[in-house]
Write a protein that holds these residues in place. Structure first.
Motif, mmCIF file in Angstrom:
data_model
loop_
_atom_site.group_PDB
_atom_site.id
_atom_site.type_symbol
_atom_site.label_atom_id
_atom_site.label_comp_id
_atom_site.label_asym_id
_atom_site.label_seq_id
_atom_site.Cartn_x
_atom_site.Cartn_y
_atom_site.Cartn_z
ATOM 1 N N GLU A 356 0.372 -1.359 -0.033
ATOM 2 C CA GLU A 356 0.298 -0.002 -0.230
ATOM 3 C C GLU A 356 0.943 1.230 -0.099
ATOM 4 O OE1 GLU A 356 -3.339 -0.422 -0.065
ATOM 5 O OE2 GLU A 356 -3.937 1.894 0.452
ATOM 6 N N VAL A 357 1.689 1.136 1.100
ATOM 7 C CA VAL A 357 2.750 2.659 0.568
ATOM 8 C C VAL A 357 3.564 2.586 -0.510
ATOM 9 C CG1 VAL A 357 4.778 3.518 2.040
ATOM 10 C CG2 VAL A 357 3.522 2.647 3.628
ATOM 11 N N VAL A 360 0.747 4.170 -2.830
ATOM 12 C CA VAL A 360 0.538 5.496 -2.806
ATOM 13 C C VAL A 360 2.143 6.694 -2.969
ATOM 14 C CG1 VAL A 360 0.691 6.812 -0.273
ATOM 15 C CG2 VAL A 360 -0.750 5.364 -0.785
ATOM 16 N N VAL A 361 3.233 6.182 -3.105
ATOM 17 C CA VAL A 361 4.262 6.719 -3.351
ATOM 18 C C VAL A 361 3.953 6.687 -4.796
ATOM 19 C CG1 VAL A 361 5.967 7.214 -2.465
ATOM 20 C CG2 VAL A 361 5.780 6.836 -0.943
ATOM 21 N N PHE A 362 4.410 5.411 -5.392
ATOM 22 C CA PHE A 362 3.756 5.236 -6.630
ATOM 23 C C PHE A 362 3.073 6.636 -7.281
ATOM 24 C CE2 PHE A 362 1.024 4.580 -10.117
ATOM 25 C CZ PHE A 362 1.751 4.594 -11.109
ATOM 26 N N LYS A 363 1.740 7.401 -5.964
ATOM 27 C CA LYS A 363 0.809 8.010 -7.100
ATOM 28 C C LYS A 363 1.412 9.253 -7.091
ATOM 29 C CE LYS A 363 -4.062 9.545 -6.837
ATOM 30 N NZ LYS A 363 -5.141 8.524 -6.812
ATOM 31 N N GLU A 364 2.200 10.058 -5.841
ATOM 32 C CA GLU A 364 2.969 10.806 -5.428
ATOM 33 C C GLU A 364 3.146 11.232 -6.712
ATOM 34 O OE1 GLU A 364 1.128 12.314 -2.962
ATOM 35 O OE2 GLU A 364 0.569 10.501 -1.429
ATOM 36 N N PHE A 365 4.202 10.569 -6.820
ATOM 37 C CA PHE A 365 5.370 11.190 -8.040
ATOM 38 C C PHE A 365 4.731 10.940 -9.619
ATOM 39 C CE2 PHE A 365 7.927 10.650 -4.810
ATOM 40 C CZ PHE A 365 8.260 11.950 -3.813
ATOM 41 N N ALA A 366 4.204 9.505 -9.410
ATOM 42 C CA ALA A 366 3.129 9.946 -10.958
ATOM 43 C C ALA A 366 2.876 11.208 -10.902
ATOM 44 C CB ALA A 366 2.980 8.549 -10.857
ATOM 45 N N LEU A 367 2.183 11.584 -10.293
ATOM 46 C CA LEU A 367 1.253 12.585 -10.324
ATOM 47 C C LEU A 367 1.654 14.305 -11.085
ATOM 48 C CD1 LEU A 367 -1.478 12.620 -7.960
ATOM 49 C CD2 LEU A 367 -1.973 12.787 -10.391
ATOM 50 N N ILE B 81 -2.032 6.399 6.009
ATOM 51 C CA ILE B 81 -0.527 6.323 4.447
ATOM 52 C C ILE B 81 -1.312 7.564 3.534
ATOM 53 C CG2 ILE B 81 0.071 4.573 3.166
ATOM 54 C CD1 ILE B 81 0.333 2.347 5.456
ATOM 55 N N VAL B 95 -0.537 16.927 -4.782
ATOM 56 C CA VAL B 95 0.991 16.808 -4.694
ATOM 57 C C VAL B 95 1.032 18.341 -5.855
ATOM 58 C CG1 VAL B 95 2.806 15.677 -6.174
ATOM 59 C CG2 VAL B 95 0.650 14.647 -5.350
ATOM 60 N N THR B 98 -0.255 20.179 -9.617
ATOM 61 C CA THR B 98 -0.902 19.374 -10.350
ATOM 62 C C THR B 98 -2.474 18.899 -10.915
ATOM 63 O OG1 THR B 98 -1.555 18.181 -8.280
ATOM 64 C CG2 THR B 98 0.495 16.986 -9.483
ATOM 65 N N LEU B 103 -4.869 10.631 -11.414
ATOM 66 C CA LEU B 103 -4.375 9.453 -11.343
ATOM 67 C C LEU B 103 -5.480 8.977 -10.812
ATOM 68 C CD1 LEU B 103 -2.522 7.463 -12.811
ATOM 69 C CD2 LEU B 103 -1.483 8.301 -10.714
#
Ligand code: FES
Ligand SMILES: [Fe+2]
Lengths: 418, 111
Positions: A356-357, A360-367, B81, B95, B98, B103
Motif C-alpha cells: 500500500e505504501v 501511494v508513493v508511486f501515485k504522489e510522484f507519478a502525479l 498512509i 501534490v 498537479t 490518476l
C-alpha cells in the motif's frame, strides 16, 4: 562527478553512433499530420501489449482493449483449448461492436461461453466461429463458415499478451522483442499477481509522457521531495548506471546504495514505520536465480531495470515486484495512461501495508510527472522553438524519437513503392 | 450498529474511525483532498505513532479472515498512509503543481 563508468567512446550516446548527438525536434509530438502517420506506421505494425494472461484465468474469460490510435477495438479471450486468441471486436452481420457494456467506448471484461451480438443476436464461439444466425433461412446463400470473427494476430511472451493489427506481421513477437528483452524469459512475472491498476487521461502526446519515464535527469529538479528536506543536497545530479539499446527497445538501470541502507534521516517517517516507500518494500520474498536479461550491465549494487519496449510499453523491475506502464495515444496531444504495480501476493498485513505504501508513493510522484507534462505539451505547441539539446543521461529519449521517425520513414518508403 | 468500530485497545483512535475507515483508494484520496491540513495533521499524528502496534494487531489474523474491527483498523492505517506525504513532504493536500492531473485507481488488492 561520474560515478558509473561510461563506454569507451566516452558517452552512452556516442556508443550508439546512429543516434547522433545533435539537437532534436519534438515536431513528432505536436503535429496532427505526424500522428496520422503513426497510426499506420507504428500502431498497425508493431506488437502491442494489451494485457497479462492472469486476466484470462479460465476458458471463456475475456477482456476488450480499445486501441483508439488504430481506430479499433480488440477482444482477447481464453478459448476452449486454453489458448489465448484475439479478434477484432466487430460483428460480421452489420458491423456492430460485439463485446461491450453500458458504454460502447469503454473497455470491459468477464466470462462467457460464447459472444452474442446485442443487435440481432448472432453468436460466435470462443474460437471466433459463427455458431448461430437468427432466422438463418431468410439469408441468401449464407455460409456460416465464411463469417467467423476476424482474427487479430496474438502471441504471448512471459505471460504478456501482445496483438499485432497488421494483416501479416513483419516479424514474430519473439523476433520483434529481440535478444535484450527476451533475455528476461523465466522472470517470475506470473508470481506477481497482487495488482494495483491506475489510469489517467493525460493532455500530452504519448511520447512526451514516455520521455519523462525514460530519463532520470529530471529527478533532482522535478522530484526533489524524493529525498527528505533535511538531507537534500542542492545542485546534486542523478546519474544512471547503465543504458542499452536493442533494435527499437531500450533499457536503463539505476544503481547505488539502496534507500533503506542509508542513515534513517534519508527516509520519510512513513517509510521507516512501514519498511516500504519510494522504491517499494525493503524486502520481498525470494524469487530465485534471476534470468540473464535482468541487470544487463551487471551493476552492483543494482537498483532497478527500466525496460522500454517499443512502442508504448514500459516494465520497471524492482526487487521482487514490477511496475508496468502503457501509453495509448488518443490524439496528437492526448493519451490514455495505464500503470500497474504487481506484487507477490501478501501473506501478512505487514506485507500488505508495504504494498500500500509503495502504491501511494508511486501515485504522489507519478502525479508530479503528469502535472508537469501538460505544460510541456502546450509550450512545445507554441512553436517558439524547434530544436532541443539532449544530454547523455537522456540518451533513451533521443533513441525513442529516432526509432519513431525511422518507423514512419520506413512505412512511407514502402507505401510509396506500392 | 456497534458502538465502536475499532478494537478496544485502539479506542484512542475511535474519534477518527467514522471519517477515515475507508475501503478504497478512491475514497481515501477524495477524503484527503476534502480535509483541511489541520485535520489531516491531527489524524496523521494520532495514527502514525500507533502504526506498528496496529499492524501487529491486524497480523494476528489471516488476511482473508479479518474480523470487522481489525479490518476497520487496517483501512484507518491505509488512510494514514494516504495522507502521509501531505504531512511529511508536501505541506498541502494536493501534490504541488498537479492542478490539471489525475490518476485513478481502478483495481486494488482486497483488503
Ligand atoms: S450486427 Fe451483430 S447480429 Fe446484426
Ligand atoms: Fe518523474
Amino acid at each position: 562527478m561520474a560515478r558509473w563508468p561510461k563506454p569507451a567512446e566516452g558517452s552512452w550516446t556516442e556508443h550508439y553512433p546512429e543516434i547522433g548527438t545533435g539537437l532534436i525536434s519534438f515536431e513528432d509530438s505536436v503535429s496532427p499530420e505526424f500522428y496520422e502517420l503513426e497510426r499506420e506506421a507504428i500502431f498497425r505494425r508493431a506488437w502491442l501489449n494489451v494485457g497479462r494472461v492472469e486476466q484470462l484465468p479460465r476458458k471463456g474469460s475475456y477482456f476488450t482493449k480499445e486501441v483508439r490510435v488504430a481506430r479499433t477495438s480488440v477482444v482477447v479471450v481464453r478459448d476452449g483449448g486454453g489458448g489465448v486468441r484475439a479478434f477484432f471486436n466487430v460483428c460480421r452481420h452489420r458491423g456492430n461492436k460485439l463485446v461491450w457494456d453500458e458504454f460502447p467506448g469503454e473497455e470491459t471484461s468477464g466470462f462467457c461461453r460464447q459472444f452474442t451480438c446485442k443487435y440481432h443476436g448472432w453468436r460466435y464461439g470462443l474460437d471466433g466461429a459463427l455458431n448461430f444466425v437468427q432466422q438463418e433461412g431468410e439469408f441468401f446463400d449464407l455460409d456460416k463458415e465464411d463469417f467467423g470473427l476476424v482474427p487479430v494476430h496474438c502471441e504471448v511472451w512471459a505471460g504478456f499478451i501482445f496483438v499485432n493489427l497488421a494483416r501479416e506481421p513483419e516479424q514474430s513477437l519473439h523476433d520483434f522483442l529481440g535478444p535484450m528483452v527476451t533475455a528476461l524469459d523465466g522472470y517470475p512475472f506470473d508470481k506477481m499477481t497482487e495488482w494495483y491498476v491506475f489510469r489517467a487521461d493525460n493532455r500530452s502526446n504519448w511520447k512526451i509522457f514516455a520521455d519523462a519515464f525514460q530519463e532520470y535527469y529530471h529527478v533532482p529538479a522535478l522530484h526533489p521531495q524524493q529525498v527528505p528536506i533535511e538531507v537534500r543536497t542542492p545542485g546534486s545530479g542523478f546519474e544512471c548506471a547503465h543504458f542499452q539499446l536493442d533494435g527499437p527497445h531500450r533499457v536503463v538501470s539505476t544503481g547505488g546504495a539502496r534507500r533503506w541502507t542509508l542513515p534513517p534521516e534519508y527516509m520519510y517517517p512513513i517509510e521507516r514505520a512501514t519498511r516500504s516507500g519510494l522504491v517499494g518494500p525493503w524486502e520481498s520474498p525470494e524469487i530465485g536465480e534471476p534470468p540473464p536479461g535482468l541487470n544487463p550491465g551487471r551493476i552492483d549494487p543494482w537498483g532497478i531495470d527500466n525496460f522500454q519496449i517499443f512502442p508504448n510499453l514500459e516494465i520497471l523491475i524492482y526487487r521482487g515486484w514490477y511496475l508496468l506502464y502503457r501509453y495509448w495515444p488518443t490524439s496528437h496531444n492526448t493519451h490514455h495512461f495505464e500503470a500497474m504495480l504487481c506484487f507477490q501476493p501478501a501473506t501478512t498485513v505487514q506485507e500488505r501495508v508495504e504494498h500500500e505504501v509503495a502504491a501511494v508513493v508511486f501515485k504522489e510522484f507519478a502525479l508530479q510527472d503528469a502535472g508537469m507534462l501538460t505544460g510541456t505539451q502546450t509550450a512545445l505547441e507554441s512553436g517558439v522553438l524547434d530544436r532541443f539539446p539532449l544530454n547523455d543521461q537522456e540518451v533513451l529519449v533521443r533513441h525513442f524519437h529516432k526509432v519513431v521517425a525511422d518507423w514512419v520513414a520506413d512505412y512511407q518508403k514502402n507505401h510509396a513503392e506500392v | 450498529m456497534a458502538d465502536s468500530l475499532l478494537p478496544a485497545e485502539f479506542a484512542d483512535l475511535e474519534p477518527y474511525a467514522a471519517d477515515w475507515c475507508l475501503a478504497t483508494e478512491t475514497e481515501r484520496y477524495g477524503k484527503r483532498l476534502a480535509t483541511s491540513m489541520q485535520d489531516i495533521q491531527a489524524f496523521y499524528d494520532a495514527v502514525v505513532s500507533r502504526a506498528e502496534a496496529a499492524i501487529a494487531h491486524c497480523d494476528r489474523f489471516p488476511l482473508d479472515a479479518m474480523p470487522e474491527d481489525a479490518l476497520n483498523l487496517l483501512h484507518l492505517l491505509y488512510s494514514m498512509i494516504n495522507v502521509s506525504f501531505c504531512v511529511e513532504a508536501w505541506g498541502q493536500q494536493r501534490v504541488p503543481d498537479t492542478g490539471a492531473a489525475m490518476l485513478d485507481c481502478l483495481i486494488e488488492p482486497v483488503p
